[in-house]
Design a protein around this motif. Structure first.
Motif, PDB file in Angstrom:
ATOM      1  N   HIS A  35       5.331   7.176  -7.122  1.00 29.96           N
ATOM      2  CA  HIS A  35       6.258   6.175  -7.657  1.00 29.96           C
ATOM      3  C   HIS A  35       7.466   5.960  -6.746  1.00 29.96           C
ATOM      4  N   LEU A  36       7.851   6.990  -5.985  1.00 27.66           N
ATOM      5  CA  LEU A  36       8.893   6.784  -4.981  1.00 27.66           C
ATOM      6  C   LEU A  36       8.411   5.783  -3.944  1.00 27.66           C
ATOM      7  N   GLY A  37       7.137   5.901  -3.572  1.00 33.91           N
ATOM      8  CA  GLY A  37       6.570   4.963  -2.619  1.00 33.91           C
ATOM      9  C   GLY A  37       6.561   3.543  -3.154  1.00 33.91           C
ATOM     10  N   LEU A  65       8.588   2.336  -5.438  1.00 34.98           N
ATOM     11  CA  LEU A  65       9.988   1.906  -5.489  1.00 34.98           C
ATOM     12  C   LEU A  65      10.421   1.389  -4.117  1.00 34.98           C
ATOM     13  N   LEU A  66      10.134   2.171  -3.066  1.00 37.17           N
ATOM     14  CA  LEU A  66      10.558   1.800  -1.715  1.00 37.17           C
ATOM     15  C   LEU A  66       9.866   0.523  -1.251  1.00 37.17           C
ATOM     16  N   ALA A  67       8.570   0.433  -1.456  1.00 38.45           N
ATOM     17  CA  ALA A  67       7.846  -0.762  -1.023  1.00 38.45           C
ATOM     18  C   ALA A  67       8.382  -2.009  -1.730  1.00 38.45           C
ATOM     19  N   SER A  68       8.627  -1.894  -3.022  1.00 38.35           N
ATOM     20  CA  SER A  68       9.118  -3.041  -3.801  1.00 38.35           C
ATOM     21  C   SER A  68      10.512  -3.457  -3.369  1.00 38.35           C
ATOM     22  N   LYS A  69      11.407  -2.499  -3.211  1.00 40.31           N
ATOM     23  CA  LYS A  69      12.796  -2.830  -2.878  1.00 40.31           C
ATOM     24  C   LYS A  69      12.926  -3.430  -1.476  1.00 40.31           C
ATOM     25  N   PHE A  70      12.181  -2.922  -0.511  1.00 40.24           N
ATOM     26  CA  PHE A  70      12.251  -3.516   0.826  1.00 40.24           C
ATOM     27  C   PHE A  70      11.777  -4.971   0.804  1.00 40.24           C
ATOM     28  N   ARG A  71      10.730  -5.249   0.054  1.00 39.62           N
ATOM     29  CA  ARG A  71      10.239  -6.627  -0.019  1.00 39.62           C
ATOM     30  C   ARG A  71      11.216  -7.520  -0.790  1.00 39.62           C
ATOM     31  N   MET A  85       0.836  -1.199   0.000  1.00 43.62           N
ATOM     32  CA  MET A  85       0.000   0.000   0.000  1.00 43.62           C
ATOM     33  C   MET A  85       0.877   1.259   0.000  1.00 43.62           C
ATOM     34  N   VAL A  86       0.603   2.151  -0.940  1.00 42.56           N
ATOM     35  CA  VAL A  86       1.304   3.432  -1.021  1.00 42.56           C
ATOM     36  C   VAL A  86       0.264   4.545  -0.908  1.00 42.56           C
ATOM     37  N   THR A  87       0.477   5.446   0.045  1.00 41.13           N
ATOM     38  CA  THR A  87      -0.457   6.540   0.286  1.00 41.13           C
ATOM     39  C   THR A  87       0.271   7.870   0.173  1.00 41.13           C
ATOM     40  N   VAL A  88      -0.292   8.792  -0.581  1.00 42.74           N
ATOM     41  CA  VAL A  88       0.257  10.143  -0.693  1.00 42.74           C
ATOM     42  C   VAL A  88      -0.708  11.106  -0.011  1.00 42.74           C
ATOM     43  N   ILE A  89      -0.208  11.859   0.963  1.00 42.58           N
ATOM     44  CA  ILE A  89      -1.016  12.843   1.684  1.00 42.58           C
ATOM     45  C   ILE A  89      -0.506  14.229   1.315  1.00 42.58           C
ATOM     46  N   GLY A  90      -1.257  14.931   0.527  1.00 41.82           N
ATOM     47  CA  GLY A  90      -0.837  16.255   0.084  1.00 41.82           C
ATOM     48  C   GLY A  90      -0.685  16.315  -1.423  1.00 41.82           C
ATOM     49  N   PRO A  91      -0.226  17.450  -1.932  1.00 46.14           N
ATOM     50  CA  PRO A  91      -0.137  17.645  -3.387  1.00 46.14           C
ATOM     51  C   PRO A  91       0.896  16.737  -4.049  1.00 46.14           C
ATOM     52  N   GLU A  92       0.616  16.371  -5.316  1.00 46.63           N
ATOM     53  CA  GLU A  92       1.542  15.588  -6.125  1.00 46.63           C
ATOM     54  C   GLU A  92       2.473  16.533  -6.890  1.00 46.63           C
ATOM     55  N   ILE A  93       3.500  15.954  -7.523  1.00 44.87           N
ATOM     56  CA  ILE A  93       4.507  16.770  -8.209  1.00 44.87           C
ATOM     57  C   ILE A  93       3.896  17.608  -9.318  1.00 44.87           C
ATOM     58  N   PRO A 109      13.255 -10.520   1.899  1.00 46.61           N
ATOM     59  CA  PRO A 109      12.094 -11.419   1.812  1.00 46.61           C
ATOM     60  C   PRO A 109      11.931 -12.318   3.033  1.00 46.61           C
ATOM     61  N   GLN A 110      13.037 -12.676   3.696  1.00 46.17           N
ATOM     62  CA  GLN A 110      12.946 -13.546   4.867  1.00 46.17           C
ATOM     63  C   GLN A 110      12.587 -12.781   6.129  1.00 46.17           C
ATOM     64  N   LEU A 111      12.719 -11.462   6.081  1.00 49.41           N
ATOM     65  CA  LEU A 111      12.509 -10.640   7.270  1.00 49.41           C
ATOM     66  C   LEU A 111      11.144  -9.964   7.277  1.00 49.41           C
ATOM     67  N   LEU A 112      10.722  -9.476   6.118  1.00 50.37           N
ATOM     68  CA  LEU A 112       9.516  -8.658   6.041  1.00 50.37           C
ATOM     69  C   LEU A 112       8.382  -9.396   5.340  1.00 50.37           C
ATOM     70  N   ASP A 113       7.225  -9.371   5.987  1.00 47.89           N
ATOM     71  CA  ASP A 113       6.030  -9.969   5.396  1.00 47.89           C
ATOM     72  C   ASP A 113       5.167  -8.931   4.699  1.00 47.89           C
ATOM     73  N   ALA A 114       5.255  -7.682   5.128  1.00 46.03           N
ATOM     74  CA  ALA A 114       4.446  -6.619   4.526  1.00 46.03           C
ATOM     75  C   ALA A 114       5.169  -5.286   4.683  1.00 46.03           C
ATOM     76  N   VAL A 115       5.034  -4.450   3.661  1.00 52.57           N
ATOM     77  CA  VAL A 115       5.622  -3.113   3.669  1.00 52.57           C
ATOM     78  C   VAL A 115       4.583  -2.137   3.132  1.00 52.57           C
ATOM     79  N   ALA A 116       4.354  -1.051   3.864  1.00 51.27           N
ATOM     80  CA  ALA A 116       3.458   0.009   3.406  1.00 51.27           C
ATOM     81  C   ALA A 116       4.201   1.335   3.501  1.00 51.27           C
ATOM     82  N   VAL A 117       3.944   2.215   2.551  1.00 51.30           N
ATOM     83  CA  VAL A 117       4.662   3.488   2.482  1.00 51.30           C
ATOM     84  C   VAL A 117       3.661   4.639   2.474  1.00 51.30           C
ATOM     85  N   THR A 118       3.923   5.625   3.330  1.00 55.62           N
ATOM     86  CA  THR A 118       3.142   6.860   3.336  1.00 55.62           C
ATOM     87  C   THR A 118       4.066   8.022   3.019  1.00 55.62           C
TER      88      THR A 118
END
Length: 686
Positions: free
Chosen positions: A401-403, A405-411, A323-331, A415-424
């Motif tokens: 898209h930064l969100g 990128l971050l969510a994908s790379k952490f997972r 899940m990626v959430t943006v709070i506020g204006p986009e670029i 993979p053995q450490l994290l079951d879920a990643v969410a970015v705000t």
């Protein structure tokens, strides 16, 4: 009569071409008329030096080494190019020419931490700019460091491909023979990191074949001399991959679509790359890039607007993976060139996740944002500075898209450490300020947990053997008061790395019984080091530069060494290119102690170790420090000055000389006597 090289040759023809090319190279060596050398290396002409131990610098030594190596075309090419460079100077930008020892050492950690999996050389002139660009992009995405020589460079430039070390596409020179600098880098890596002694040909060739994960890609149109040069690399175990015009069993033919995969398979280079569905490339190849002010669409933080980043652990089920959430204006609603607030909050869950892992994982935000082809990140915590390029914005890149990128790379990376990643991602100023205050409270709590840790308070240290990829016998021991010599890994990092990967390069080291408190020698550490160094190192003192110092791999930040003439110790950082009072430059010093060697009187260390209470404890402490480059001195001043005052030496900082005060041992002696440096009155070093 053999066919034109541009129309294709058989394997027999290749042999004839190589013989002809060698003869032509030999003839040219006989016509050398001037002395030559490279200034920014301790290894003379590195290929010749590595193969024979002879320091080549003129016609006579060049001819001797050429003959001694069986008319080796690599030696001939190196000598001829060095003489040409001495005559006309380096080629102008974008060509790099010879690459300094300092740059190679900076690459050292990347060569062992997995962000560079192998090396590639591309020579010749491609018929299609598009296919050449596609090959280079694939090499970038597959974590390869690529060097370019010849017509491929202007071809790529004309296609808009960005070149340079920052993009891991390094343009060596305008002719294919400039690819010899690729080979001299491999030779220096062997001597810097691999413990290969100059003149030990057998060990050099074995090292190159077994540890240098290198491939060569060849476009058509090479001359006889250039073919001889390229063919000469086969002795180093490098697969030669041809894109047309060369046939036969010695070189491997391939198509643009298969050539990278074929080369990596031949060298056993394995990488699993999963595309991230965002409108920009993602690879460590882009990590070193910069986005200048005139290139940026928008920026965040950097003192121009409030910004922070925070990674925190949540309970299972509290977040939705991806899940990626943006709070506020986009670029797309922000003014071009403007500075805006930004909060990056990563929330993670995992059965093996622990709260202590938060700061270690949080530091990966820096790497991952920089992996984006059009995104840039510096600093950490609430000091971050992020930019998005105009080029990326034009391709449709948004904060969202930064969100992703971050969510994908952490997972992907854990993979053995994290079951879920969410970015705000927060760009609304008031909410950024609220989040920043909450984050600062968490930062303070983390710091309180580890602040003031001392070596005597723990029973376990941690090892790092990452560099054994290149330095097979090197073992780094990391303690709370002595970071890894590369400066990249602290004791806490080592502890967490072991918990996250129990079979990895960071292993627990039980101190065991104390042997020498002053020097920091322990039975358990000695036992571990002997085993991990394959029996090469019997004893290791953690706090002494004189007795059984820690081994060095080559990617150390600083060298500490004794100066018996003044009863003191100097330190020199790898960025410093000048002469030191020891009579040697950093490169020369580094060339004597790398590759897993234990060299009494010399030690590779990190910059932060200079600020440790354990620094030079075996020799009496920081009062022994008599010289360091002004650049390093200025960098450390905000912390070193107060530290010296706290130790009761408020005037010692000004008594430490630099190159503006003393370049020779005689000048240093005069200065230290004039200021009454305490080292002069201490127990003799020898």
């Amino acid at each position: 009569e053999r066919k034109s090289i541009n129309r294709g040759v058989t394997v027999t023809d290749v042999i004839l071409v190589v013989k002809t090319g060698n003869a032509q190279l030999k003839s040219k060596i006989s016509k050398i008329s001037r002395e030559f050398s490279y200034d920014e290396t301790a290894y003379n002409l590195p290929i010749s030096f590595a193969l024979t131990g002879v320091a080549v610098h003129d016609k006579s030594t060049a001819a001797t080494v050429f003959t001694k190596t069986g008319d080796n075309p690599l030696v001939a090419s190196e000598c001829l190019l060095a003489e040409a460079t001495a005559a006309t100077g380096k080629e102008s930008a974008p060509f790099t020419g010879f690459i300094s020892d300092t740059v190679i050492r900076k690459l050292g950690y990347s060569l062992v931490d997995g962000s560079i999996l192998g090396l590639s050389l591309i020579v010749g002139t491609p018929e299609s700019a598009g296919s050449a660009a596609a090959i280079c992009r694939e090499l970038q995405e597959k974590y390869m460091l690529t060097f370019l020589a010849g017509g491929v460079i202007p071809t790529l430039s004309s296609a808009g491909v960005k070149l340079g070390l920052d993009y891991r596409l390094i343009p060596l020179g305008s002719k294919p023979l400039h690819g010899v600098h690729f080979v001299d880098i491999v030779a220096r890596v062997a001597m810097m990191f691999g413990g290969v002694s100059p003149g030990d040909t057998g060990r050099l060739l074995a090292y190159a074949a077994e540890r240098a994960k290198a491939i060569v890609i060849v476009f058509p149109g090479l001359t006889d001399e250039e073919i001889a040069f390229v063919d000469g690399m086969r002795v180093l175990g490098f697969p030669i991959l041809s894109l047309g015009g060369y046939e036969g069993g010695e070189w491997t033919t391939a198509t643009p679509d298969t050539i990278v995969r074929t080369g990596m398979d031949l060298k056993g280079i394995r990488v699993n790359v999963t595309a991230i569905p965002i409108p920009m490339g993602c690879s460590p190849a882009f990590e070193g890039k910069s986005i200048r002010k005139e290139e940026m669409q928008v920026e965040f933080g950097g003192g121009r607007s409030p910004a922070f980043e925070l990674l925190r652990m949540k309970n299972p089920g509290e977040i939705e993976d991806g899940m990626v959430t943006v709070i506020g204006p986009e670029i797309d609603s922000m003014k071009e060139g403007g500075a805006y607030p930004l909060g990056i909050i990563i929330e993670v869950t995992g059965k093996s996740m622990k709260k202590d892992y938060e700061p270690v994982l949080e530091r990966r935000i820096h790497n991952f944002v920089n992996y984006g082809e059009g995104s840039w990140h510096v600093a950490q915590r609430d000091l971050i500075w992020v930019r998005i390029s105009k080029e990326a914005f034009a391709k449709g890149v948004k904060i969202e898209h930064l969100g992703k990128l971050l969510a994908s790379k952490f997972r992907m990376d854990f993979p053995q450490l994290l079951d879920a990643v969410a970015v705000t991602l927060i760009t609304e100023k008031e909410k950024v300020l609220v989040g920043k205050r909450e984050a600062e409270t968490i930062y303070a709590d983390r710091d309180a947990r580890i602040k003031g840790m001392r070596d005597h308070e723990v029973d376990t240290y941690y090892s790092c053997t990452l560099c054994q990829t290149f330095a097979p016998n090197h073992v780094c021991i990391i303690t709370p008061e002595r970071p890894a010599l590369c400066g990249a890994i602290s004791w806490l990092d080592g502890k967490i790395a072991f918990e996250m990967s129990p079979a990895g390069a960071n292993q627990p080291v039980e101190k065991g019984s104390l042997i020498n408190a002053q020097n920091g020698e322990f039975e358990g550490v000695n036992r571990f080091v002997k085993k991990a160094s394959h029996g090469e190192i019997e004893r290791c003192s953690l706090y002494s530069v004189m007795e059984y110092p820690m081994t060095c791999c080559g990617c150390f930040e600083v060298i500490a060494l004794m100066l018996p003439e003044v009863n003191g110790i100097m330190v020199v950082n790898r960025e410093y290119k000048g002469m030191t009072p020891s009579g040697m430059t950093f490169s020369t010093l580094a060339g004597t102690i790398g590759g897993g060697a234990q060299t009494p009187g010399f030690a590779g260390i990190s910059k932060n170790y200079i600020l440790s209470d354990r620094f030079l404890q075996g020799e009496g402490g920081i009062e022994r420090l008599v010289w360091m480059p002004s650049q390093l001195k200025d960098e450390l001043k905000p912390r070193l000055g107060p530290l010296l005052t706290a130790k009761g030496h408020p005037d010692l900082f000004d008594k430490i000389a630099d190159e503006t005060i003393a370049e020779t041992i005689e000048d240093l002696t005069d200065f230290l006597n004039r200021v009454c440096h305490p080292a002069l009155a201490m127990k003799p070093l020898m």
